[in-house]
Design an enzyme around this catalytic site. Structure first.
Site, PDB file in Angstrom:
ATOM      1  N   HIS A  96      -4.201  -6.953  -8.302  1.00 28.54           N
ATOM      2  CA  HIS A  96      -3.324  -5.984  -7.629  1.00 28.54           C
ATOM      3  C   HIS A  96      -3.929  -5.458  -6.332  1.00 28.54           C
ATOM      4  O   HIS A  96      -3.376  -5.652  -5.263  1.00 28.54           O
ATOM      5  CB  HIS A  96      -3.011  -4.831  -8.596  1.00 28.54           C
ATOM      6  CG  HIS A  96      -1.992  -3.868  -8.081  1.00 28.54           C
ATOM      7  ND1 HIS A  96      -1.387  -2.924  -8.886  1.00 28.54           N
ATOM      8  CD2 HIS A  96      -1.472  -3.674  -6.851  1.00 28.54           C
ATOM      9  CE1 HIS A  96      -0.541  -2.208  -8.165  1.00 28.54           C
ATOM     10  NE2 HIS A  96      -0.583  -2.636  -6.923  1.00 28.54           N
ATOM     11  N   HIS A 128      -4.356  -3.148  -0.296  1.00 28.16           N
ATOM     12  CA  HIS A 128      -4.728  -4.507  -0.701  1.00 28.16           C
ATOM     13  C   HIS A 128      -5.629  -5.142   0.355  1.00 28.16           C
ATOM     14  O   HIS A 128      -5.268  -6.149   0.961  1.00 28.16           O
ATOM     15  CB  HIS A 128      -3.472  -5.366  -0.885  1.00 28.16           C
ATOM     16  CG  HIS A 128      -2.364  -4.682  -1.616  1.00 28.16           C
ATOM     17  ND1 HIS A 128      -1.057  -4.689  -1.178  1.00 28.16           N
ATOM     18  CD2 HIS A 128      -2.373  -3.953  -2.774  1.00 28.16           C
ATOM     19  CE1 HIS A 128      -0.298  -4.003  -2.017  1.00 28.16           C
ATOM     20  NE2 HIS A 128      -1.079  -3.541  -2.992  1.00 28.16           N
ATOM     21  N   GLY A 184       0.803  -1.216   0.000  1.00 27.50           N
ATOM     22  CA  GLY A 184       0.000   0.000   0.000  1.00 27.50           C
ATOM     23  C   GLY A 184       0.834   1.264   0.000  1.00 27.50           C
ATOM     24  O   GLY A 184       2.020   1.257   0.351  1.00 27.50           O
ATOM     25  N   ASN A 185       0.208   2.369  -0.382  1.00 28.66           N
ATOM     26  CA  ASN A 185       0.860   3.677  -0.369  1.00 28.66           C
ATOM     27  C   ASN A 185      -0.207   4.751  -0.294  1.00 28.66           C
ATOM     28  O   ASN A 185      -1.303   4.595  -0.827  1.00 28.66           O
ATOM     29  CB  ASN A 185       1.765   3.876  -1.594  1.00 28.66           C
ATOM     30  CG  ASN A 185       1.197   3.242  -2.847  1.00 28.66           C
ATOM     31  OD1 ASN A 185       0.364   3.838  -3.522  1.00 28.66           O
ATOM     32  ND2 ASN A 185       1.634   2.019  -3.143  1.00 28.66           N
ATOM     33  N   SER A 189       7.161   2.985  -4.721  1.00 32.30           N
ATOM     34  CA  SER A 189       7.450   2.621  -6.114  1.00 32.30           C
ATOM     35  C   SER A 189       6.289   2.968  -7.042  1.00 32.30           C
ATOM     36  O   SER A 189       6.451   2.997  -8.261  1.00 32.30           O
ATOM     37  CB  SER A 189       7.758   1.122  -6.208  1.00 32.30           C
ATOM     38  OG  SER A 189       6.650   0.358  -5.771  1.00 32.30           O
ATOM     39  N   GLU A 190       5.114   3.238  -6.476  1.00 31.98           N
ATOM     40  CA  GLU A 190       3.947   3.571  -7.282  1.00 31.98           C
ATOM     41  C   GLU A 190       3.640   5.073  -7.275  1.00 31.98           C
ATOM     42  O   GLU A 190       2.496   5.486  -7.486  1.00 31.98           O
ATOM     43  CB  GLU A 190       2.749   2.752  -6.807  1.00 31.98           C
ATOM     44  CG  GLU A 190       2.969   1.264  -7.083  1.00 31.98           C
ATOM     45  CD  GLU A 190       1.877   0.379  -6.538  1.00 31.98           C
ATOM     46  OE1 GLU A 190       0.851   0.904  -6.077  1.00 31.98           O
ATOM     47  OE2 GLU A 190       2.053  -0.843  -6.587  1.00 31.98           O
ATOM     48  N   HIS A 246      -3.892   3.776  -1.697  1.00 36.56           N
ATOM     49  CA  HIS A 246      -3.826   2.517  -2.446  1.00 36.56           C
ATOM     50  C   HIS A 246      -3.488   1.403  -1.455  1.00 36.56           C
ATOM     51  O   HIS A 246      -2.582   1.554  -0.639  1.00 36.56           O
ATOM     52  CB  HIS A 246      -2.750   2.567  -3.530  1.00 36.56           C
ATOM     53  CG  HIS A 246      -2.421   1.220  -4.076  1.00 36.56           C
ATOM     54  ND1 HIS A 246      -3.312   0.488  -4.842  1.00 36.56           N
ATOM     55  CD2 HIS A 246      -1.316   0.435  -3.943  1.00 36.56           C
ATOM     56  CE1 HIS A 246      -2.768  -0.669  -5.168  1.00 36.56           C
ATOM     57  NE2 HIS A 246      -1.554  -0.740  -4.627  1.00 36.56           N
ATOM     58  N   THR A 288       8.777   3.690   0.097  1.00 32.72           N
ATOM     59  CA  THR A 288       8.718   2.313  -0.355  1.00 32.72           C
ATOM     60  C   THR A 288       9.158   1.352   0.749  1.00 32.72           C
ATOM     61  O   THR A 288       9.956   1.718   1.616  1.00 32.72           O
ATOM     62  CB  THR A 288       9.603   2.114  -1.610  1.00 32.72           C
ATOM     63  OG1 THR A 288       9.368   0.819  -2.153  1.00 32.72           O
ATOM     64  CG2 THR A 288      11.078   2.287  -1.297  1.00 32.72           C
TER      65      THR A 288
END
Length: 205
Positions: free
Chosen positions: A151, A89, A22-23, A67-68, A87, A37
């Site tokens: 994803h 999961h 996640g981010n 990284s996203e 973001h 990250t």
């Protein structure tokens, strides 16, 4: 920035993402404060943010950005109204992500006004320009909730509270819909007519 740090920890503590997954970010003026990250979010503090400009260039921070980060930059540049992005999961939403099943969003009044229409994005390698580009069409439609096949999910909003609330509502929607399978039936949805009446009452139509 303490508010976002608190919501980052809350995301992990609520089980909405796992391990270092996640981010999250917030935009303040022309600066983007994003999580780094490979960082377990339970331990996140205000000192761990990485600051980027709207070109995606690092301007502050001791760690490397998620990284996203390209996804975050693309969303902010496409939509001036978006101030925060989450973001993650979440388990139940990820089940839908890997089965490519469409999510019935009219199961509850809350899911109607919090999520709106969900945009479904085919798998793209995370962190790439292709992945960031895949959001463009949905953003132009005004979507705030994105299902990323194989994803996870991404939500955005005009505040940290809205972005987080959409994330948790997304997961709740997936959970109650999946659990309906225990009764061997698809969830019964509120009719589109009633949904539109509800949105009109809230001034959203």
């Amino acid at each position: 920035m303490e508010k976002l740090a608190s919501y980052v920890r809350l995301t992990w503590d609520r089980g909405l993402t796992e391990s270092t997954g996640g981010n999250m970010s917030v935009r303040i003026g022309d600066k983007v404060y994003i999580t780094p990250t490979f960082f377990v979010k339970h331990f996140f503090t205000i000192n761990d943010f990485v600051v980027l400009n709207l070109n995606g260039e690092k301007i502050e921070g001791k760690l490397d950005p998620s990284s996203e980060y390209k996804m975050h930059i693309r969303i902010y540049n496409e939509r001036d109204d978006v101030k925060s992005i989450f973001h993650a999961h979440p388990k139940w939403a990820t089940i839908y992500s890997i089965t490519h099943k469409k999510i019935p969003t009219r199961v509850l009044p809350e899911t109607i006004f919090m999520l709106g229409e969900i945009e479904y994005i085919p798998y793209c390698m995370p962190g790439t320009d292709e992945f960031a580009d895949a959001f463009t069409e949905g953003l132009k439609k005004g979507r705030n909730a994105f299902m990323l096949f194989n994803h996870g999910i991404t939500t955005c909003g005009e505040s940290i509270e809205w972005a987080f609330s959409r994330l948790e509502t997304f997961e709740t929607c997936c959970y109650v819909s999946a659990m309906a399978g225990m009764f061997n039936q698809e969830p019964n949805q509120i009719s589109e007519k009633e949904a539109n009446k509800f949105l009109k009452k809230l001034g959203m139509k």
